[in-house]
Scaffold this motif. Structure first.
Motif, mmCIF file in Angstrom:
data_model
loop_
_atom_site.group_PDB
_atom_site.id
_atom_site.type_symbol
_atom_site.label_atom_id
_atom_site.label_comp_id
_atom_site.label_asym_id
_atom_site.label_seq_id
_atom_site.Cartn_x
_atom_site.Cartn_y
_atom_site.Cartn_z
ATOM 1 N N LEU A 201 0.730 -1.235 -0.054
ATOM 2 C CA LEU A 201 0.107 0.050 -0.008
ATOM 3 C C LEU A 201 0.860 1.221 0.014
ATOM 4 O O LEU A 201 0.297 2.514 0.000
ATOM 5 C CB LEU A 201 -0.787 0.028 1.257
ATOM 6 N N GLY A 202 2.406 1.138 0.215
ATOM 7 C CA GLY A 202 3.095 2.417 0.177
ATOM 8 C C GLY A 202 2.779 3.146 1.291
ATOM 9 O O GLY A 202 3.057 4.276 1.173
ATOM 10 N N LEU A 203 2.550 2.765 2.666
ATOM 11 C CA LEU A 203 2.133 3.634 3.569
ATOM 12 C C LEU A 203 3.386 4.363 4.268
ATOM 13 O O LEU A 203 4.485 3.636 4.018
ATOM 14 C CB LEU A 203 1.478 2.540 4.815
ATOM 15 N N GLN B 157 -3.698 -12.167 -3.139
ATOM 16 C CA GLN B 157 -3.701 -10.707 -2.925
ATOM 17 C C GLN B 157 -3.935 -9.797 -4.251
ATOM 18 O O GLN B 157 -2.979 -10.278 -5.092
ATOM 19 C CB GLN B 157 -2.539 -10.261 -1.926
ATOM 20 N N VAL B 158 -4.509 -8.944 -4.424
ATOM 21 C CA VAL B 158 -4.493 -8.145 -5.635
ATOM 22 C C VAL B 158 -4.586 -6.803 -5.332
ATOM 23 O O VAL B 158 -5.281 -6.071 -4.232
ATOM 24 C CB VAL B 158 -5.969 -8.380 -6.302
ATOM 25 N N LEU B 159 -3.543 -6.026 -5.984
ATOM 26 C CA LEU B 159 -3.298 -4.449 -5.691
ATOM 27 C C LEU B 159 -3.700 -3.801 -6.707
ATOM 28 O O LEU B 159 -3.470 -3.854 -7.852
ATOM 29 C CB LEU B 159 -1.683 -4.445 -5.449
ATOM 30 N N GLY B 160 -4.720 -2.684 -6.512
ATOM 31 C CA GLY B 160 -5.202 -1.726 -7.170
ATOM 32 C C GLY B 160 -4.961 -0.366 -7.008
ATOM 33 O O GLY B 160 -4.631 0.065 -5.815
ATOM 34 N N VAL B 161 -5.231 0.525 -7.859
ATOM 35 C CA VAL B 161 -4.681 1.920 -7.618
ATOM 36 C C VAL B 161 -5.905 2.790 -8.365
ATOM 37 O O VAL B 161 -6.358 2.378 -9.409
ATOM 38 C CB VAL B 161 -3.252 2.282 -8.394
ATOM 39 N N ARG B 162 -6.302 3.576 -7.629
ATOM 40 C CA ARG B 162 -7.026 4.884 -8.227
ATOM 41 C C ARG B 162 -6.271 5.824 -9.011
ATOM 42 O O ARG B 162 -5.636 6.609 -8.250
ATOM 43 C CB ARG B 162 -8.067 5.291 -7.417
ATOM 44 N N ALA C 40 -0.234 7.129 -11.487
ATOM 45 C CA ALA C 40 -0.745 6.108 -10.417
ATOM 46 C C ALA C 40 0.131 6.274 -9.307
ATOM 47 O O ALA C 40 -0.236 5.707 -8.229
ATOM 48 C CB ALA C 40 -0.234 4.449 -11.028
ATOM 49 N N GLY C 41 1.490 6.896 -9.211
ATOM 50 C CA GLY C 41 2.236 7.025 -8.176
ATOM 51 C C GLY C 41 3.014 5.985 -7.788
ATOM 52 O O GLY C 41 3.463 6.229 -6.590
ATOM 53 N N PRO D 13 8.372 -2.571 -8.114
ATOM 54 C CA PRO D 13 7.710 -2.630 -6.868
ATOM 55 C C PRO D 13 8.851 -2.751 -5.929
ATOM 56 O O PRO D 13 10.065 -3.545 -6.206
ATOM 57 C CB PRO D 13 7.116 -3.850 -6.942
ATOM 58 N N THR D 14 8.926 -2.345 -4.464
ATOM 59 C CA THR D 14 9.472 -2.450 -3.468
ATOM 60 C C THR D 14 9.409 -3.253 -2.517
ATOM 61 O O THR D 14 9.995 -3.341 -1.473
ATOM 62 C CB THR D 14 10.012 -0.750 -3.143
ATOM 63 N N TRP D 15 8.210 -3.755 -2.534
ATOM 64 C CA TRP D 15 7.342 -4.512 -1.290
ATOM 65 C C TRP D 15 8.211 -5.908 -0.970
ATOM 66 O O TRP D 15 8.263 -6.484 0.036
ATOM 67 C CB TRP D 15 5.969 -4.604 -1.365
#
Length: 429
Positions: free
Chosen positions: A188-190, A401-406, A413-414, A419-421
């Protein structure tokens, strides 16, 4: 009159590894096999009036059927070694009169159902239409409002009732649950100052982890009153209430918008496949442009059979009104509601390990679990966890797990170029 043992030998395929010892003094099956005891004619009535899994469960919960030496908290060895090989053969036309006479002489009738069994789906209309607010609340309460102490014993200190992510084969359950929460936070890039919405938050593990380790403010919502009260008390004990809250609420009652991230861990199974468009559309509207949604849920291994679970045991004893779909369908709906899907992964083997660890907790704390929730409920959980482990191991169900972006109107998308996770998380206390 044909004995129970003779009937077993006649109508069940050999090689099951089971030995039947019945109330009429007869025996059948493998002489040196695992002993299954039928304690009264009522056991036979349970078996004859329902499909195999549900009939056996009714007889077992009612104390009319027992299996010698079985660990009731962790029946996985018995389930995988013997019961999965048990299959009846279709009687020939010549055998039907004998079979009918045997059934009639047992005094066949539909016995009382165990109190742990939920009504059939068509009888749940008293709680409204399937996946309406009232019926969803009743289904969640049925499964989760057992006893917080029971779940503490079953789940361990993390109180996480979702698939853990094992960083290596030697990791413990607690390490896997912590790693799972951290993986979600990283996907989630928190970062400090962000706002997180956690729908179906359970006992608040994700909320607490994100606040403690990533400096966010967070709102968690759950339909379970027991979960909400436990989770809010946990936040108070840990001094996190200035940054987080857990609400006893339907996710559809969240009015705030502009969240930086939304996590949905183990909720999609409860909402109904037909409601996916409204669900993902609602969550998208809670996000700011560039905000991310992580959906974590049990899935089917294909996209041909989307909808209610057909297994009668699961539907009656563990997840009333539960529905699953393939991950392809989830991704399709997310994209159709305006979310750009950027990553998905299957954690099926991790859930097999997780359910195995929960079963071991149940076995280790069996007497206390029985005292807390009752023998019948504890038995249901033993069978449920063993069966779930088998199904994940055999690829009958999966966990994605599915990652989506608004994305913004101009497509921003920012996310980083890569990916760094997957970079190993820093050690977190």
């Amino acid at each position: 009159m044909m004995t129970v043992g003779e009937a077993f030998d006649r109508y069940f395929d050999p090689g099951s590894g089971l030995r039947i010892e019945a109330y009429d003094g007869s025996t059948g099956g493998d002489a040196d096999g695992q002993v299954v005891r039928l304690h009264s004619p009522e056991a036979l009535n349970y078996l004859l009036t329902a499909p195999r899994s549900i009939g056996m469960m009714r007889a077992y919960l009612s104390g009319e059927l027992s299996i010698d030496g079985m660990d009731e908290g962790n029946p996985y060895p018995v389930l995988t070694t013997y019961l999965t090989r048990l299959s009846a053969r279709r009687p020939s036309l010549r055998e039907l009169p004998d079979l009918a006479r045997f059934v009639r002489e047992t005094g066949l009738h539909v016995p009382d159902l165990p109190p742990q069994e939920a009504p059939a789906p068509w009888r749940r209309v008293a709680h409204g239409l399937r996946h309406g607010r009232m019926r969803d609340a009743a289904a969640i309460s049925y499964h989760y409002d057992v006893s917080n102490r029971f779940y503490e014993l079953l789940l361990g200190p993390s109180m996480a009732y979702t698939c853990g992510v094992y960083p290596d084969t030697e990791a413990s359950l607690e390490e896997a649950q912590s790693y799972k929460f951290d993986l979600v936070c990283r996907k989630l890039g928190l970062s400090p100052g962000m706002r997180l919405l956690d729908v179906g938050c359970g006992w608040g593990g994700m909320v607490a982890h994100a606040v403690r380790h990533y400096g966010v403010t967070a709102v968690g919502v759950t339909l379970s009153r027991n979960q909400a009260s436990w989770g809010q008390a946990m936040l108070e004990r840990e001094g996190l209430t200035d940054w987080a809250e857990i609400r006893h609420s339907d996710y559809r009652d969240v009015t705030e918008r502009g969240f930086d991230a939304v996590s949905s861990i183990g909720l999609t199974e409860h909402i109904g496949v037909r409601n996916y468009p409204a669900y993902f559309g609602f969550l998208r509207e809670r996000l700011r442009d560039g905000g991310r949604l992580l959906n974590h849920c049990i899935t089917r291994p294909d996209n041909r059979r989307n909808g209610m679970l057909k297994d009668p045991f699961t539907n009656r004893y563990t997840f009333p009104d539960g529905e699953l779909s393939g991950v392809g369908h989830i991704i399709s709906v997310m994209e159709d509601t305006g979310l750009e899907v950027r990553h998905q992964e299957n954690l099926r083997e991790h859930y097999a390990r997780t359910t195995g660890a929960w079963a071991q907790n149940l076995s280790d704390h069996w007497d206390e679990c029985v005292a807390e929730a009752g023998l019948g409920t504890a038995r249901v959980w033993g069978v449920y966890l063993a069966g779930s482990r088998v199904n994940f191991e055999h690829n009958n169900i999966q966990l994605h797990q599915v990652l989506g972006v608004r994305t913004s109107d101009d497509g921003e998308a920012g996310l980083d170029l890569r990916p760094t996770w997957e970079v190993e998380a820093a050690v977190r206390d």
